[in-house]
Design a protein around this motif. Structure first.
Motif, short mmCIF file in Angstrom:
data_model
loop_
_atom_site.label_atom_id
_atom_site.label_comp_id
_atom_site.label_asym_id
_atom_site.label_seq_id
_atom_site.Cartn_x
_atom_site.Cartn_y
_atom_site.Cartn_z
N GLY A 1 0.79 -1.22 0.00
CA GLY A 1 0.00 0.00 0.00
C GLY A 1 0.82 1.27 0.00
O GLY A 1 0.27 2.36 0.09
N ALA A 2 2.16 1.16 -0.11
CA ALA A 2 3.02 2.36 -0.06
C ALA A 2 3.00 3.14 -1.36
O ALA A 2 3.42 4.30 -1.39
CB ALA A 2 4.46 1.95 0.27
N GLY A 3 2.55 2.53 -2.46
CA GLY A 3 2.53 3.21 -3.76
C GLY A 3 3.52 2.64 -4.76
O GLY A 3 3.64 3.15 -5.88
N LYS A 4 4.21 1.56 -4.40
CA LYS A 4 5.24 1.00 -5.27
C LYS A 4 4.67 0.51 -6.60
O LYS A 4 5.20 0.82 -7.67
CB LYS A 4 5.97 -0.16 -4.56
N THR A 5 3.59 -0.26 -6.53
CA THR A 5 3.00 -0.81 -7.75
C THR A 5 2.46 0.29 -8.65
O THR A 5 2.64 0.25 -9.88
CB THR A 5 1.89 -1.82 -7.41
N THR A 6 1.83 1.30 -8.07
CA THR A 6 1.34 2.43 -8.87
C THR A 6 2.49 3.11 -9.59
O THR A 6 2.40 3.42 -10.79
CB THR A 6 0.60 3.45 -7.98
N LEU A 7 3.60 3.33 -8.90
CA LEU A 7 4.77 3.97 -9.51
C LEU A 7 5.30 3.13 -10.67
O LEU A 7 5.62 3.65 -11.75
CB LEU A 7 5.85 4.18 -8.46
N VAL B 1 13.00 4.06 -0.36
CA VAL B 1 11.97 3.58 0.55
C VAL B 1 10.74 4.45 0.35
O VAL B 1 10.84 5.69 0.31
CB VAL B 1 12.44 3.65 2.02
N MET B 2 9.57 3.80 0.22
CA MET B 2 8.32 4.51 0.06
C MET B 2 7.38 4.23 1.23
O MET B 2 7.38 3.12 1.79
CB MET B 2 7.63 4.13 -1.25
N ALA B 3 6.59 5.23 1.59
CA ALA B 3 5.56 5.08 2.61
C ALA B 3 4.46 6.08 2.32
O ALA B 3 4.73 7.25 2.07
CB ALA B 3 6.13 5.32 4.01
N LYS B 4 3.23 5.60 2.29
CA LYS B 4 2.06 6.46 2.07
C LYS B 4 2.19 7.33 0.81
O LYS B 4 1.82 8.49 0.81
CB LYS B 4 1.83 7.35 3.29
N GLY B 5 2.73 6.74 -0.24
CA GLY B 5 2.81 7.44 -1.52
C GLY B 5 3.96 8.41 -1.66
O GLY B 5 4.05 9.12 -2.67
N ARG B 6 4.85 8.45 -0.68
CA ARG B 6 5.99 9.36 -0.73
C ARG B 6 7.30 8.59 -0.66
O ARG B 6 7.36 7.50 -0.09
CB ARG B 6 5.95 10.36 0.44
N VAL B 7 8.37 9.18 -1.21
CA VAL B 7 9.71 8.62 -1.06
C VAL B 7 10.32 9.21 0.20
O VAL B 7 10.48 10.42 0.32
CB VAL B 7 10.59 8.95 -2.29
N THR B 8 10.63 8.36 1.16
CA THR B 8 11.18 8.81 2.43
C THR B 8 12.70 8.67 2.50
O THR B 8 13.33 9.22 3.41
CB THR B 8 10.56 8.04 3.59
N GLY C 1 18.27 -0.79 9.69
CA GLY C 1 18.24 0.53 9.05
C GLY C 1 16.85 0.90 8.59
O GLY C 1 16.41 2.05 8.73
N TYR C 2 16.15 -0.07 8.05
CA TYR C 2 14.78 0.18 7.59
C TYR C 2 13.86 0.46 8.78
O TYR C 2 13.04 1.39 8.73
CB TYR C 2 14.28 -1.03 6.81
N MET C 3 13.99 -0.31 9.84
CA MET C 3 13.15 -0.10 11.02
C MET C 3 13.43 1.27 11.65
O MET C 3 12.51 1.95 12.12
CB MET C 3 13.39 -1.21 12.04
N TRP C 4 14.71 1.67 11.67
CA TRP C 4 15.06 2.98 12.22
C TRP C 4 14.48 4.10 11.35
O TRP C 4 13.94 5.08 11.86
CB TRP C 4 16.58 3.10 12.31
N LEU C 5 14.58 3.93 10.05
CA LEU C 5 14.09 4.94 9.13
C LEU C 5 12.58 5.10 9.21
O LEU C 5 12.06 6.21 9.10
CB LEU C 5 14.49 4.57 7.69
N THR C 6 11.86 4.00 9.42
CA THR C 6 10.40 4.03 9.38
C THR C 6 9.78 4.06 10.78
O THR C 6 8.57 3.91 10.91
CB THR C 6 9.86 2.81 8.62
N ARG C 7 10.59 4.27 11.81
CA ARG C 7 10.06 4.29 13.18
C ARG C 7 9.00 5.38 13.31
O ARG C 7 9.12 6.47 12.78
CB ARG C 7 11.17 4.52 14.19
N GLY C 8 7.95 5.03 14.01
CA GLY C 8 6.90 6.01 14.27
C GLY C 8 5.89 6.17 13.16
O GLY C 8 4.88 6.86 13.33
N THR C 9 6.15 5.55 12.00
CA THR C 9 5.19 5.67 10.90
C THR C 9 4.09 4.65 11.07
O THR C 9 4.30 3.57 11.61
CB THR C 9 5.87 5.47 9.53
N GLU C 10 2.93 4.96 10.55
CA GLU C 10 1.80 4.06 10.66
C GLU C 10 2.00 2.86 9.76
O GLU C 10 2.37 2.98 8.60
CB GLU C 10 0.52 4.79 10.24
N LYS C 11 1.80 1.68 10.29
CA LYS C 11 1.92 0.47 9.48
C LYS C 11 0.74 0.36 8.55
O LYS C 11 -0.39 0.62 8.91
CB LYS C 11 1.98 -0.76 10.38
N VAL C 12 1.03 -0.09 7.31
CA VAL C 12 -0.01 -0.21 6.29
C VAL C 12 -0.24 -1.68 6.01
O VAL C 12 0.70 -2.42 5.86
CB VAL C 12 0.40 0.51 4.99
#
Length: 295
Positions: A37-43, A206-213, A284-295
């Motif tokens: 649901g992060a937007g990867k397939t749409t991209l 890395v993508m989350a909620k349609g954005r590149v983080t 590294g991925y867990m640190w980068l995405t900490r606090g973000t809502e899981k999809v």
């Protein structure tokens, strides 16, 4: 090179799939990482010319996909393997590849035969080439999908979640195949499996909620977590907060002879018994995405 600037996609009136995406993808193997649901397939579907963006610009190998001519030129250079590969189950792999090659404009029967034989051997399906596709295992179908995407010798190969549902041996085999292909063309690998990225990609986003983080190398993403990864061994219960207000995120658990070892990522030391460890790409991925809502 693929240049993406301010790309957005909204479905209906209010469902944003992509929001102001900027990316620069160079030759080699590029990983696109993020939850479902992060937007990867749409991209990837926009890059393949299957979906029209709501805004922004995308240039693929020098072709501006805002124009019809640019879209057609890109498709001629592209191989695309979607998550769900459609095929005729009663055809053999060789028959279906021959059919697809005709659709891709490979008109000469001798050239088609040579190319198909080469691809079948490359994906290690020679012994099963004349079997009906409905008899193939999941791994064989994914390898067949790679062969179909490589018809016409594309300069850009886009693969969407290629290892989902495969056993460990098939995953390794498919990853090695993609890494080998990346020496001849640009390969974009979309996945939510971190191990697949770390084993084969030199660059990632890395993508989350349609954005590149994040965009950079795996090593750079690992470095961001350095000093924020610990192991804590307990009798079995999850580690308690040290009083900092941030107990951190548990990355993994491992049964040990003296209890359970928890691997954790967080801002602060979980407790006095925690031991600092060198981070992995998953850390590294867990640190980068900490606090973000899981999809």
């Amino acid at each position: 090179m693929i240049e993406i600037t301010g790309l957005s996609k909204t479905y209906g009136r209010s469902i944003p799939a992509l929001q102001n995406v900027d990316l620069c993808i160079e030759t080699g193997m590029f990983g696109l990482l993020g939850p479902n649901g992060a937007g990867k397939t749409t991209l990837m579907r926009i890059m393949a010319g299957l979906v029209k963006p709501s805004g922004g610009r995308i240039v693929v190998l020098g072709h501006d996909m805002a124009s019809y001519a640019g879209q057609q030129a890109t498709k001629a250079l592209l191989g695309y393997l979607p998550q769900e590969l459609g095929f005729y189950p009663n055809l053999s792999a060789r028959e279906f590849l021959d059919y697809l090659a005709i659709l891709k404009g490979v008109a000469d029967p001798k050239i088609r035969r040579t190319q198909i034989d080469t691809l079948i051997e490359m994906v290690r399906l020679t012994d099963a080439a004349d079997r009906r596709l409905k008899t193939y295992s999941g791994g064989m179908k994914r390898r067949f999908g790679i062969a179909s995407a490589l018809l016409g010798s594309p300069q850009l190969l886009i693969v969407d979640e290629p290892t989902v549902g495969l056993d460990p041996e098939e995953r390794i085999r498919l990853r090695n195949l993609l890494a080998d292909l990346a020496r001849r063309c640009t390969v974009i690998l979309s996945t939510h499996i971190i191990e697949d990225i770390g084993a084969s990609c030199t660059q990632l986003a890395v993508m989350a909620k349609g954005r590149v983080t994040y965009q950079g190398t795996p090593a750079e993403m690992i470095a961001q977590a350095r000093g924020h990864v610990w192991t804590v061994t307990t009798a079995g219960e999850a580690p308690l907060d040290s009083g900092s207000g941030d107990v951190g995120s548990i990355v993994s658990m491992r049964q040990m002879s003296d209890g359970v070892q928890y691997r954790m990522v967080g801002e602060h030391l979980p407790n006095a018994t925690a031991q600092a460890v060198e981070p992995s790409l998953e850390d590294g991925y867990m640190w980068l995405t900490r606090g973000t809502e899981k999809v």
